[in-house]
Design a protein around this motif. Structure first.
Motif, PDB file in Angstrom:
ATOM      1  N   MET A   1       0.847  -1.191   0.000  1.00  0.00           N
ATOM      2  CA  MET A   1       0.000   0.000   0.000  1.00  0.00           C
ATOM      3  C   MET A   1       0.885   1.245   0.000  1.00  0.00           C
ATOM      4  O   MET A   1       1.863   1.333   0.731  1.00  0.00           O
ATOM      5  CB  MET A   1      -0.888  -0.025   1.240  1.00  0.00           C
ATOM      6  N   ALA A   2       0.526   2.188  -0.829  1.00  0.00           N
ATOM      7  CA  ALA A   2       1.302   3.428  -0.946  1.00  0.00           C
ATOM      8  C   ALA A   2       1.085   4.310   0.279  1.00  0.00           C
ATOM      9  O   ALA A   2       0.020   4.324   0.878  1.00  0.00           O
ATOM     10  CB  ALA A   2       0.896   4.178  -2.199  1.00  0.00           C
ATOM     11  N   ARG A   3       2.117   5.029   0.630  1.00  0.00           N
ATOM     12  CA  ARG A   3       2.012   5.992   1.731  1.00  0.00           C
ATOM     13  C   ARG A   3       1.208   7.198   1.257  1.00  0.00           C
ATOM     14  O   ARG A   3       1.230   7.538   0.078  1.00  0.00           O
ATOM     15  CB  ARG A   3       3.402   6.444   2.161  1.00  0.00           C
ATOM     16  N   PRO A   4       0.502   7.878   2.181  1.00  0.00           N
ATOM     17  CA  PRO A   4      -0.266   9.064   1.786  1.00  0.00           C
ATOM     18  C   PRO A   4       0.584  10.103   1.070  1.00  0.00           C
ATOM     19  O   PRO A   4       0.126  10.733   0.112  1.00  0.00           O
ATOM     20  CB  PRO A   4      -0.809   9.603   3.108  1.00  0.00           C
ATOM     21  N   SER A   5       1.824  10.286   1.516  1.00  0.00           N
ATOM     22  CA  SER A   5       2.675  11.295   0.873  1.00  0.00           C
ATOM     23  C   SER A   5       2.955  10.944  -0.583  1.00  0.00           C
ATOM     24  O   SER A   5       3.107  11.822  -1.420  1.00  0.00           O
ATOM     25  CB  SER A   5       3.984  11.475   1.647  1.00  0.00           C
ATOM     26  N   ASP A   6       3.008   9.632  -0.899  1.00  0.00           N
ATOM     27  CA  ASP A   6       3.210   9.223  -2.289  1.00  0.00           C
ATOM     28  C   ASP A   6       2.030   9.636  -3.165  1.00  0.00           C
ATOM     29  O   ASP A   6       2.205  10.032  -4.309  1.00  0.00           O
ATOM     30  CB  ASP A   6       3.415   7.711  -2.392  1.00  0.00           C
ATOM     31  N   PHE A   7       0.820   9.544  -2.620  1.00  0.00           N
ATOM     32  CA  PHE A   7      -0.361   9.959  -3.366  1.00  0.00           C
ATOM     33  C   PHE A   7      -0.257  11.433  -3.756  1.00  0.00           C
ATOM     34  O   PHE A   7      -0.439  11.808  -4.914  1.00  0.00           O
ATOM     35  CB  PHE A   7      -1.635   9.721  -2.549  1.00  0.00           C
ATOM     36  N   TRP A   8       0.058  12.281  -2.770  1.00  0.00           N
ATOM     37  CA  TRP A   8       0.128  13.720  -3.030  1.00  0.00           C
ATOM     38  C   TRP A   8       1.283  14.056  -3.964  1.00  0.00           C
ATOM     39  O   TRP A   8       1.145  14.883  -4.862  1.00  0.00           O
ATOM     40  CB  TRP A   8       0.254  14.505  -1.723  1.00  0.00           C
ATOM     41  N   ARG A   9       2.404  13.409  -3.755  1.00  0.00           N
ATOM     42  CA  ARG A   9       3.581  13.606  -4.610  1.00  0.00           C
ATOM     43  C   ARG A   9       3.232  13.283  -6.067  1.00  0.00           C
ATOM     44  O   ARG A   9       3.511  14.057  -6.969  1.00  0.00           O
ATOM     45  CB  ARG A   9       4.681  12.671  -4.089  1.00  0.00           C
ATOM     46  N   LYS A  42      10.334  14.363  -6.009  1.00  0.00           N
ATOM     47  CA  LYS A  42      11.289  13.262  -6.178  1.00  0.00           C
ATOM     48  C   LYS A  42      11.279  12.294  -4.995  1.00  0.00           C
ATOM     49  O   LYS A  42      11.985  11.300  -5.004  1.00  0.00           O
ATOM     50  CB  LYS A  42      12.702  13.814  -6.363  1.00  0.00           C
ATOM     51  N   GLY A  43      10.485  12.598  -3.972  1.00  0.00           N
ATOM     52  CA  GLY A  43      10.395  11.720  -2.811  1.00  0.00           C
ATOM     53  C   GLY A  43      11.528  11.872  -1.828  1.00  0.00           C
ATOM     54  O   GLY A  43      11.745  11.014  -0.980  1.00  0.00           O
ATOM     55  N   GLN A  44      12.249  12.980  -1.903  1.00  0.00           N
ATOM     56  CA  GLN A  44      13.393  13.203  -1.021  1.00  0.00           C
ATOM     57  C   GLN A  44      13.019  13.963   0.242  1.00  0.00           C
ATOM     58  O   GLN A  44      13.830  14.059   1.159  1.00  0.00           O
ATOM     59  CB  GLN A  44      14.485  13.953  -1.779  1.00  0.00           C
ATOM     60  N   SER A  45      11.813  14.523   0.292  1.00  0.00           N
ATOM     61  CA  SER A  45      11.359  15.250   1.473  1.00  0.00           C
ATOM     62  C   SER A  45       9.835  15.313   1.466  1.00  0.00           C
ATOM     63  O   SER A  45       9.189  14.909   0.505  1.00  0.00           O
ATOM     64  CB  SER A  45      11.942  16.668   1.506  1.00  0.00           C
TER      65      SER A  45
END
Length: 75
Positions: A1-9, A42-45
């Motif tokens: 399952m994807a993290r919530p931050s991945d959805f927004w990113r 980029k998923g770095q922060s």
């Protein structure tokens, strides 16, 4: 399952691509640095909720809280 931050990113990245908005232009429009936007997509922060709301507003979106249908009250 994807993290919530991945959805927004992913959403921000897709909206930028669809609308042809560069990180530089998005930074100019929001006052958020190009580097901060770049690190986020980029998923770095991560970004604070108010910064995320600012980015979403450029594309005509808002954050909202919606109750789940299956949620049971805890009281």
């Amino acid at each position: 399952m994807a993290r919530p931050s991945d959805f927004w990113r992913n959403l921000i990245r897709e909206l930028m691509t669809e609308r042809g908005v560069s990180m530089r232009r998005l930074g100019q429009m929001t006052g958020i640095s190009r580097k901060a936007i770049g690190r986020f997509v980029k998923g770095q922060s991560t970004l604070s909720m108010d910064r995320l709301e600012t980015l979403l507003a450029v594309f005509g979106y808002v954050l909202d809280v919606v109750p789940r249908k299956e949620a049971r009250p805890c009281l």
